[in-house]
Design a protein around this motif. Sequence first.
Motif, PDB file in Angstrom:
ATOM      1  N   ARG A  80      13.579  -2.450  12.062  1.00  0.00           N
ATOM      2  CA  ARG A  80      13.823  -3.664  11.270  1.00  0.00           C
ATOM      3  C   ARG A  80      14.382  -3.296   9.890  1.00  0.00           C
ATOM      4  O   ARG A  80      15.277  -3.960   9.360  1.00  0.00           O
ATOM      5  CB  ARG A  80      12.535  -4.455  11.116  1.00  0.00           C
ATOM      6  CG  ARG A  80      12.074  -5.172  12.381  1.00  0.00           C
ATOM      7  CD  ARG A  80      10.725  -5.831  12.157  1.00  0.00           C
ATOM      8  NE  ARG A  80      10.762  -6.809  11.067  1.00  0.00           N
ATOM      9  CZ  ARG A  80       9.673  -7.311  10.468  1.00  0.00           C
ATOM     10  NH1 ARG A  80       8.463  -6.884  10.825  1.00  0.00           N
ATOM     11  NH2 ARG A  80       9.802  -8.206   9.507  1.00  0.00           N
ATOM     12  N   VAL A  81      13.843  -2.238   9.296  1.00  0.00           N
ATOM     13  CA  VAL A  81      14.327  -1.800   7.987  1.00  0.00           C
ATOM     14  C   VAL A  81      15.795  -1.390   8.085  1.00  0.00           C
ATOM     15  O   VAL A  81      16.642  -1.786   7.267  1.00  0.00           O
ATOM     16  CB  VAL A  81      13.476  -0.638   7.443  1.00  0.00           C
ATOM     17  CG1 VAL A  81      14.070  -0.096   6.140  1.00  0.00           C
ATOM     18  CG2 VAL A  81      12.037  -1.074   7.218  1.00  0.00           C
TER      19      VAL A  81
ATOM     20  N   HIS B 108      18.096  -4.308   8.435  1.00  0.00           N
ATOM     21  CA  HIS B 108      18.298  -5.031   7.183  1.00  0.00           C
ATOM     22  C   HIS B 108      19.360  -4.359   6.315  1.00  0.00           C
ATOM     23  O   HIS B 108      20.229  -5.025   5.757  1.00  0.00           O
ATOM     24  CB  HIS B 108      16.984  -5.131   6.412  1.00  0.00           C
ATOM     25  CG  HIS B 108      17.136  -5.739   5.043  1.00  0.00           C
ATOM     26  ND1 HIS B 108      17.357  -7.083   4.861  1.00  0.00           N
ATOM     27  CD2 HIS B 108      17.143  -5.174   3.807  1.00  0.00           C
ATOM     28  CE1 HIS B 108      17.475  -7.331   3.572  1.00  0.00           C
ATOM     29  NE2 HIS B 108      17.349  -6.183   2.909  1.00  0.00           N
TER      30      HIS B 108
ATOM     31  N   THR C  94      11.964   6.267   4.991  1.00  0.00           N
ATOM     32  CA  THR C  94      10.916   5.376   4.493  1.00  0.00           C
ATOM     33  C   THR C  94       9.603   6.132   4.323  1.00  0.00           C
ATOM     34  O   THR C  94       9.370   7.163   4.968  1.00  0.00           O
ATOM     35  CB  THR C  94      10.674   4.191   5.450  1.00  0.00           C
ATOM     36  OG1 THR C  94      10.084   4.680   6.661  1.00  0.00           O
ATOM     37  CG2 THR C  94      11.971   3.468   5.774  1.00  0.00           C
TER      38      THR C  94
ATOM     39  N   TRP D 106       5.384   5.105   4.413  1.00  0.00           N
ATOM     40  CA  TRP D 106       4.559   4.039   4.958  1.00  0.00           C
ATOM     41  C   TRP D 106       3.084   4.446   4.874  1.00  0.00           C
ATOM     42  O   TRP D 106       2.766   5.626   4.691  1.00  0.00           O
ATOM     43  CB  TRP D 106       4.940   3.754   6.416  1.00  0.00           C
ATOM     44  CG  TRP D 106       4.839   5.006   7.280  1.00  0.00           C
ATOM     45  CD1 TRP D 106       5.821   5.911   7.519  1.00  0.00           C
ATOM     46  CD2 TRP D 106       3.667   5.505   7.942  1.00  0.00           C
ATOM     47  NE1 TRP D 106       5.376   6.934   8.295  1.00  0.00           N
ATOM     48  CE2 TRP D 106       4.039   6.713   8.584  1.00  0.00           C
ATOM     49  CE3 TRP D 106       2.356   5.057   8.079  1.00  0.00           C
ATOM     50  CZ2 TRP D 106       3.153   7.468   9.333  1.00  0.00           C
ATOM     51  CZ3 TRP D 106       1.458   5.813   8.828  1.00  0.00           C
ATOM     52  CH2 TRP D 106       1.854   7.002   9.437  1.00  0.00           C
TER      53      TRP D 106
ATOM     54  N   LEU E  69      13.060  -5.113   0.501  1.00  0.00           N
ATOM     55  CA  LEU E  69      12.132  -5.153   1.630  1.00  0.00           C
ATOM     56  C   LEU E  69      11.234  -6.381   1.551  1.00  0.00           C
ATOM     57  O   LEU E  69      10.962  -7.048   2.558  1.00  0.00           O
ATOM     58  CB  LEU E  69      11.277  -3.876   1.649  1.00  0.00           C
ATOM     59  CG  LEU E  69      12.011  -2.553   1.917  1.00  0.00           C
ATOM     60  CD1 LEU E  69      11.057  -1.379   1.707  1.00  0.00           C
ATOM     61  CD2 LEU E  69      12.583  -2.521   3.325  1.00  0.00           C
TER      62      LEU E  69
ATOM     63  N   LEU F  49       9.452  -7.998   5.012  1.00  0.00           N
ATOM     64  CA  LEU F  49       8.825  -6.787   5.526  1.00  0.00           C
ATOM     65  C   LEU F  49       7.547  -6.503   4.730  1.00  0.00           C
ATOM     66  O   LEU F  49       7.456  -6.870   3.551  1.00  0.00           O
ATOM     67  CB  LEU F  49       9.805  -5.614   5.435  1.00  0.00           C
ATOM     68  CG  LEU F  49      11.002  -5.763   6.390  1.00  0.00           C
ATOM     69  CD1 LEU F  49      12.171  -4.920   5.928  1.00  0.00           C
ATOM     70  CD2 LEU F  49      10.598  -5.378   7.809  1.00  0.00           C
TER      71      LEU F  49
ATOM     72  N   LEU G 158       9.044  -1.241  13.237  1.00  0.00           N
ATOM     73  CA  LEU G 158       9.164  -1.604  11.828  1.00  0.00           C
ATOM     74  C   LEU G 158      10.335  -0.858  11.188  1.00  0.00           C
ATOM     75  O   LEU G 158      11.133  -1.428  10.423  1.00  0.00           O
ATOM     76  CB  LEU G 158       7.853  -1.289  11.101  1.00  0.00           C
ATOM     77  CG  LEU G 158       7.785  -1.601   9.610  1.00  0.00           C
ATOM     78  CD1 LEU G 158       8.030  -3.084   9.354  1.00  0.00           C
ATOM     79  CD2 LEU G 158       6.426  -1.161   9.043  1.00  0.00           C
TER      80      LEU G 158
END
Length: 852
Positions: free
Chosen positions: A262-263, A266, A273, A275, A28, A33, A259
């Motif tokens: 995006r993870v 990738h 996740t 956060w 990450l 990120l 967000l």
Amino acid sequence: MTMVLDLTEIHAETLADVGGKAANLGELTKAGLPVPPGRVLTTQAYRRIAHGLETSGDDLAARARRHLLEAPVPPDVRDAIVAAYASLGDDVPVAVRSSATAEDLPFASFAGQQDTFLNVVGEQAVVEAVRRCWASLWTDRAVAYRESNGIDHASVSLAVVLQVMVDASVAGVMFTANPVTGRRREIVIDASPGLGEAVVSGAVNPDRFVVFDGRILERRAGDKRVAVRPLPAGGTERVETAVSGLCLTDGQVRELAALGARVEEHYGAPQDTEWALDRDGRFLLTQARPITTLYPLPEPKGPGLRVYFSLNVVQGVMGPLTPMGLAAFRLITAGVAALFGHGPADPRDGAPFVTVSGERLWFDITPAVRSRPGRVLLPRLMTLGEARTATVMERLFEDPRLARVPVSSRGFLRGFGRFAGRVRLPARVLTALVSPRRALASTARIGEQIDRRLRVPASATPAQRLDHAAWVLAGTFPRILSIMPTVITGYALFALASRLSGVPVNEMGDVLRSVPHNPTTEMDLALWDLATRIEPEPFRELPVAELARRYREGRLPPAAQRGVAAFLDAYGHRGIAEIDLGVPRWSEEPDHILGALANYLRMDDGDRAPSALFARGEREARAAVARVAARAGRRATVVRWALGRTRAYAGLRELPKFQLVKTLAAVRRSLLVVGEHLVGLGVLDAPEDVYFLDLREARAALGGGDLRPLVAARRETYERERRRRHVPRVLLSDGTEPEALAAPAADGALTGTAASPGEVTGPARVVLDPVGAHLEPGEILICPSTDPGWTPLFLTAGGLVMEMGGAMSHGAVVAREYGIPAVVGVPDATHRISTGQLITVNGAAGTVTVPS
């Protein structure tokens, strides 16, 4: 290898040095990120302190923890911990987080198995937290989790992450695919004030948000009565809160969802996740790992939303199929498609509607779901074999994305006409109506034809055996389907009798008891008869493994040795998960049959002997026919005639499966010879490895080469899929499991599909695997699903509850014949009912209750 690494120096390839959690944090970070800064104490430090640790034997977890908590920390390791901590700031609060090498993997998340310590302040406290992280690799739960996932304890090490604490105003978890329904790209966010520990540990009812393509589909406020807050001197506390409303704005929810997207982009796969939202309004990621519970998506068979139906589930085989087993079904389906005029150019490719996912077979039924004939036929067909799926189908018809597409019925009728002609449907139906003797003789001739097709000359070369296997698999099942017109005639007359008499079908179950010509019933009765003729002593005194060893050595008592051999000669082609030609048959591994004989010899109630039950069932069936006919009045003669035909043909329902399994077993034997040849060429390690190739690969392997690495990789995949605990019955191409969208039954009632009438109260026995299972007379069998390998257990069962299946599934048919109440299609029955629990099964109402 250095003992300390910065997160910026870490990536996926360093997993062996830094563990799964740290590797993902490094990924990450390198992807740009937002991740809090941190250092990682690598697995080198753990291996230093764990040197000499014995990773097997009794009390393993407790011994390992004691070793790691009491062994002195080497001075250089301590210095490395202190230096790593100091590099993050002066007495900065940190999270000290375990990062095992077997953690956050694509197939096993290990979520919560090792420990994390939050808001640790001061070098001495950090050193102690690191030591406790090392010890947490050996918690009882972590040890059990590794064992359940087939991970060798000795292969696992642990790194430790020291990460700057986020002063979180709000924190939580985010899944980039819906973990309940499976829908991809539907982001689910749980949020609560304070540290994320409150959400992760389940201490709070958080706010929930569901986002899809930037649109917030759901906002649900939790009570958020507890928050986890950091203490100034280190550690955390739980405090009572009274937060009203939602703790994130719509704008923050969309920012967080972006967000998450995006993870996922990738990693190329959905992620789970954690956060935190800091006091400056910035979102930071504190963890990412694959969502391991999602079922893998089948390869699309066309544009738009697709609907896939699981062949494995309907056949009661929840585990994966071997590669050769999958190849066999591709050929079988190609033969079936050819009956309708839609066969593929190369039969080895399988029918156009067949796909594979999770090493299991799926049928793309989208054209049927979106067509008028399909919407008429699918629910009716599913009601017979998979009642829960029928309900799912009816809900799918309401989905606007699966709206009906106007198509001409001409193509459907043309295909059905080809099929009817090739299986001689009109003629066979007419014969079934006119003459049961001729109809039954015709099915016997089909069996004889199949037996002739299965013969392979002993002199056949490996290439000839592979050609024969392909020819048999593609061409035999169409012949087997020729039995079905007779079976369908029987059940159509059953429905006719219901209409003429006015008696509902669900009240006519007794008519189908103890029907003749059922090869599975005949098999079970033959096994019982064998139990009455063999010497009982070894079966009552010896464990099953020893009985099997003596049988293989020819050392059972004479009657038993001869009797078991004769039984296996007739039925040894059967087995557990028998639709997969890659798994052993009873003739190869007779342990299950020998165990069933031992169980039968424990029965001392003559009234529950299968022969007595079968005879009683015949009497009750005759009485039921008379009752239904009496209700028909002037039509009594026609009703009696119709039900007579029904009983003559209903047992044949099991015959196509019987012949199919016989075909697969014959191909299995022939391919084993090919495997032996490939071992001689040095291509494979063992003859059985041939089942981890497909037919094309086996053919190419005759020219030499080394396929051992390929076989090893496929075995690993197969074993991993065997541990999968949940397989959907229907799956959409966006990952949605339609059944997961249904609301649970009110008040936790266990309801399913009525399968065999009657009511029984008794202790439950949850059985996940029939091999070696023991059922005391009168116990109620609770199981995921059944295939014929389970049915010897039915003889002692007082009732049956299955998670899968419909009124015409295998377990339901046999339960009716044995006269035991049965309810099928009960969601999560093996989890919601415990062994020994007293329950009542009402096979007419389709309910399972716990008496008060």
